[in-house]
Design a protein around this motif. Structure first.
Motif, PDB file in Angstrom:
ATOM      1  N   ARG A  89       4.579 -11.175  -2.985  1.00 46.88           N
ATOM      2  CA  ARG A  89       5.890 -11.806  -2.796  1.00 46.88           C
ATOM      3  C   ARG A  89       6.306 -11.785  -1.322  1.00 46.88           C
ATOM      4  NH1 ARG A  89       8.371 -12.561  -7.177  1.00 46.88           N
ATOM      5  NH2 ARG A  89      10.272 -13.700  -7.146  1.00 46.88           N
ATOM      6  N   TRP A  90       5.942 -10.728  -0.592  1.00 49.70           N
ATOM      7  CA  TRP A  90       6.297 -10.652   0.823  1.00 49.70           C
ATOM      8  C   TRP A  90       5.707 -11.832   1.587  1.00 49.70           C
ATOM      9  CZ3 TRP A  90       3.344 -10.402   5.263  1.00 49.70           C
ATOM     10  CH2 TRP A  90       4.037 -10.119   6.440  1.00 49.70           C
ATOM     11  N   LEU A  91       4.511 -12.227   1.225  1.00 49.55           N
ATOM     12  CA  LEU A  91       3.811 -13.284   1.929  1.00 49.55           C
ATOM     13  C   LEU A  91       4.392 -14.665   1.653  1.00 49.55           C
ATOM     14  CD1 LEU A  91       1.320 -13.631   3.782  1.00 49.55           C
ATOM     15  CD2 LEU A  91      -0.037 -13.954   1.710  1.00 49.55           C
ATOM     16  N   VAL A  92       4.871 -14.907   0.449  1.00 54.31           N
ATOM     17  CA  VAL A  92       5.234 -16.270   0.048  1.00 54.31           C
ATOM     18  C   VAL A  92       6.710 -16.515  -0.239  1.00 54.31           C
ATOM     19  CG1 VAL A  92       2.950 -16.724  -0.887  1.00 54.31           C
ATOM     20  CG2 VAL A  92       4.726 -15.865  -2.406  1.00 54.31           C
TER      21      VAL A  92
ATOM     22  N   HIS B  18       4.343   0.459   2.120  1.00 53.24           N
ATOM     23  CA  HIS B  18       3.591   1.198   1.096  1.00 53.24           C
ATOM     24  C   HIS B  18       3.838   0.684  -0.317  1.00 53.24           C
ATOM     25  CE1 HIS B  18       2.625   3.756   4.425  1.00 53.24           C
ATOM     26  NE2 HIS B  18       3.895   4.035   4.616  1.00 53.24           N
ATOM     27  N   TYR B  19       4.224  -0.577  -0.446  1.00 59.59           N
ATOM     28  CA  TYR B  19       4.360  -1.203  -1.760  1.00 59.59           C
ATOM     29  C   TYR B  19       4.067  -2.691  -1.659  1.00 59.59           C
ATOM     30  CZ  TYR B  19       9.082  -2.201   0.053  1.00 59.59           C
ATOM     31  OH  TYR B  19      10.146  -2.596   0.831  1.00 59.59           O
ATOM     32  N   VAL B  20       3.624  -3.234  -2.782  1.00 55.41           N
ATOM     33  CA  VAL B  20       3.322  -4.658  -2.899  1.00 55.41           C
ATOM     34  C   VAL B  20       4.165  -5.193  -4.045  1.00 55.41           C
ATOM     35  CG1 VAL B  20       1.544  -6.362  -3.476  1.00 55.41           C
ATOM     36  CG2 VAL B  20       0.944  -4.373  -2.087  1.00 55.41           C
ATOM     37  N   ILE B  21       4.910  -6.261  -3.781  1.00 56.52           N
ATOM     38  CA  ILE B  21       5.698  -6.896  -4.839  1.00 56.52           C
ATOM     39  C   ILE B  21       4.886  -8.065  -5.379  1.00 56.52           C
ATOM     40  CG2 ILE B  21       7.844  -8.029  -5.473  1.00 56.52           C
ATOM     41  CD1 ILE B  21       9.156  -6.643  -3.056  1.00 56.52           C
TER      42      ILE B  21
ATOM     43  N   TRP C 123       4.077  -2.581  -6.997  1.00 57.48           N
ATOM     44  CA  TRP C 123       2.939  -1.658  -7.018  1.00 57.48           C
ATOM     45  C   TRP C 123       3.073  -0.722  -5.827  1.00 57.48           C
ATOM     46  CZ3 TRP C 123      -0.570  -1.743 -10.987  1.00 57.48           C
ATOM     47  CH2 TRP C 123      -0.511  -2.839 -11.840  1.00 57.48           C
ATOM     48  N   ILE C 124       3.115   0.579  -6.106  1.00 62.43           N
ATOM     49  CA  ILE C 124       3.357   1.596  -5.077  1.00 62.43           C
ATOM     50  C   ILE C 124       2.056   2.304  -4.707  1.00 62.43           C
ATOM     51  CG2 ILE C 124       4.518   3.808  -4.635  1.00 62.43           C
ATOM     52  CD1 ILE C 124       6.566   1.641  -4.769  1.00 62.43           C
ATOM     53  N   ASP C 125       1.872   2.517  -3.414  1.00 60.39           N
ATOM     54  CA  ASP C 125       0.742   3.308  -2.943  1.00 60.39           C
ATOM     55  C   ASP C 125       0.962   4.733  -3.439  1.00 60.39           C
ATOM     56  OD1 ASP C 125      -1.109   4.840  -1.501  1.00 60.39           O
ATOM     57  OD2 ASP C 125      -0.852   3.676   0.330  1.00 60.39           O
ATOM     58  N   PRO C 126       0.042   5.278  -4.247  1.00 60.46           N
ATOM     59  CA  PRO C 126       0.249   6.621  -4.799  1.00 60.46           C
ATOM     60  C   PRO C 126       0.394   7.711  -3.741  1.00 60.46           C
ATOM     61  CG  PRO C 126      -1.820   5.656  -5.609  1.00 60.46           C
ATOM     62  CD  PRO C 126      -1.186   4.661  -4.698  1.00 60.46           C
ATOM     63  N   ARG C 127      -0.065   7.443  -2.520  1.00 61.91           N
ATOM     64  CA  ARG C 127       0.113   8.426  -1.439  1.00 61.91           C
ATOM     65  C   ARG C 127       1.553   8.441  -0.937  1.00 61.91           C
ATOM     66  NH1 ARG C 127      -4.293   6.464   2.618  1.00 61.91           N
ATOM     67  NH2 ARG C 127      -3.200   4.588   2.027  1.00 61.91           N
ATOM     68  N   HIS C 128       2.352   7.461  -1.371  1.00 57.64           N
ATOM     69  CA  HIS C 128       3.756   7.351  -0.964  1.00 57.64           C
ATOM     70  C   HIS C 128       4.610   7.097  -2.217  1.00 57.64           C
ATOM     71  CE1 HIS C 128       2.593   7.163   3.277  1.00 57.64           C
ATOM     72  NE2 HIS C 128       1.566   6.476   2.834  1.00 57.64           N
ATOM     73  N   PRO C 129       4.677   8.070  -3.118  1.00 59.39           N
ATOM     74  CA  PRO C 129       5.320   7.841  -4.427  1.00 59.39           C
ATOM     75  C   PRO C 129       6.805   7.499  -4.363  1.00 59.39           C
ATOM     76  CG  PRO C 129       4.853  10.172  -4.112  1.00 59.39           C
ATOM     77  CD  PRO C 129       4.195   9.439  -2.977  1.00 59.39           C
ATOM     78  N   ASP C 130       7.470   7.818  -3.267  1.00 58.60           N
ATOM     79  CA  ASP C 130       8.895   7.507  -3.152  1.00 58.60           C
ATOM     80  C   ASP C 130       9.160   6.236  -2.345  1.00 58.60           C
ATOM     81  OD1 ASP C 130       9.732   9.639  -4.708  1.00 58.60           O
ATOM     82  OD2 ASP C 130       9.816  11.016  -2.997  1.00 58.60           O
TER      83      ASP C 130
ATOM     84  N   THR D   4      13.318  -3.849 -12.445  1.00 61.35           N
ATOM     85  CA  THR D   4      12.105  -3.627 -11.654  1.00 61.35           C
ATOM     86  C   THR D   4      11.237  -2.592 -12.336  1.00 61.35           C
ATOM     87  OG1 THR D   4      13.297  -4.098  -9.603  1.00 61.35           O
ATOM     88  CG2 THR D   4      11.214  -2.920  -9.386  1.00 61.35           C
ATOM     89  N   ILE D   5       9.944  -2.857 -12.403  1.00 58.18           N
ATOM     90  CA  ILE D   5       8.999  -1.837 -12.851  1.00 58.18           C
ATOM     91  C   ILE D   5       8.159  -1.447 -11.648  1.00 58.18           C
ATOM     92  CG2 ILE D   5       7.268  -3.482 -13.709  1.00 58.18           C
ATOM     93  CD1 ILE D   5       6.710  -1.339 -15.953  1.00 58.18           C
ATOM     94  N   VAL D   6       8.196  -0.170 -11.338  1.00 63.32           N
ATOM     95  CA  VAL D   6       7.424   0.381 -10.240  1.00 63.32           C
ATOM     96  C   VAL D   6       6.155   0.940 -10.868  1.00 63.32           C
ATOM     97  CG1 VAL D   6       7.335   2.212  -8.504  1.00 63.32           C
ATOM     98  CG2 VAL D   6       9.432   0.892  -8.830  1.00 63.32           C
ATOM     99  N   ARG D   7       5.020   0.394 -10.463  1.00 63.96           N
ATOM    100  CA  ARG D   7       3.741   0.805 -11.033  1.00 63.96           C
ATOM    101  C   ARG D   7       2.968   1.636 -10.013  1.00 63.96           C
ATOM    102  NH1 ARG D   7       2.720  -1.861 -15.728  1.00 63.96           N
ATOM    103  NH2 ARG D   7       3.750  -3.848 -16.096  1.00 63.96           N
ATOM    104  N   TYR D   8       2.548   2.833 -10.467  1.00 60.74           N
ATOM    105  CA  TYR D   8       1.731   3.702  -9.627  1.00 60.74           C
ATOM    106  C   TYR D   8       0.247   3.483  -9.916  1.00 60.74           C
ATOM    107  CZ  TYR D   8       6.120   6.006  -8.651  1.00 60.74           C
ATOM    108  OH  TYR D   8       7.397   6.258  -8.253  1.00 60.74           O
TER     109      TYR D   8
END
Length: 181
Positions: A54-57, A71-74, A99-106, A127-131
């Protein structure tokens, strides 16, 4: 127009079933600082060829940092959750997938991302935050709450891989079609 640059976070965080790539695992075609080794080649899975972050488009992410920095991708693809209020029939609610980078859970606490979630909630989208494919957090921004509070719900959830396109269209009908178009 925005470009991926060195960002390859989607290649790590998102699942790619045809490659048997799990969410959170690096893709075998991902090459550091070079991108996808099969980009626009026959070996590239259709799921990757048609997908964009989503950030890209999207214009609604203008104040968000590039995914590798935040550290996240929408995901551009909506999904849904099903809730069952006490004494009422089940109800599907559209969710944006982050989608969250598991190395940055917050990372989901990024103020810019919270503002984006708030705007989406005004349109009835949670919103669903997926680890990974099993661990997720559903976030309801203040527009969902009569007292204007944020709610993060982890308990009582079943492991929920993303739904298929057909399941999403069936659950959300015109709402999903409007978002996708």
């Amino acid at each position: 127009m925005r470009q991926c640059g060195d960002c390859q976070l989607c290649c790590k965080l998102l699942p790619v079933p045809p490659l048997q790539k799990a969410a959170g695992a690096s893709c075998k075609f991902q090459k550091f600082h070079k991108g996808c080794a099969v980009y626009h080649r026959p070996e590239m899975p259709n799921e990757c060829a048609i997908w964009n972050c989503r950030w890209l488009v999207n214009d609604d992410t203008a104040d968000l940092s590039r995914p590798d920095r935040s550290h996240y991708v929408i995901d551009v693809m909506p999904d849904f959750i099903t809730i069952t209020p006490e004494g009422e029939p089940p109800q599907n609610i559209q969710v944006a997938q982050v989608w969250i980078d598991p190395r940055h859970p917050d990372a989901h606490r990024d103020p810019a991302l919270r503002r984006w979630m708030f705007r989406r909630a005004q349109a009835g989208v949670a919103t669903i935050v997926r680890y990974n494919a099993k661990d997720a957090l559903v976030i309801f921004a203040p527009p969902f709450d009569i007292e204007g509070q944020w709610h993060e719900i982890r308990s009582g959830m079943k492991p929920t891989p993303t739904h298929t396109f057909d399941q999403i269209l069936q659950a959300l009908g015109g709402e999903a079609k409007a978002v996708i178009e």
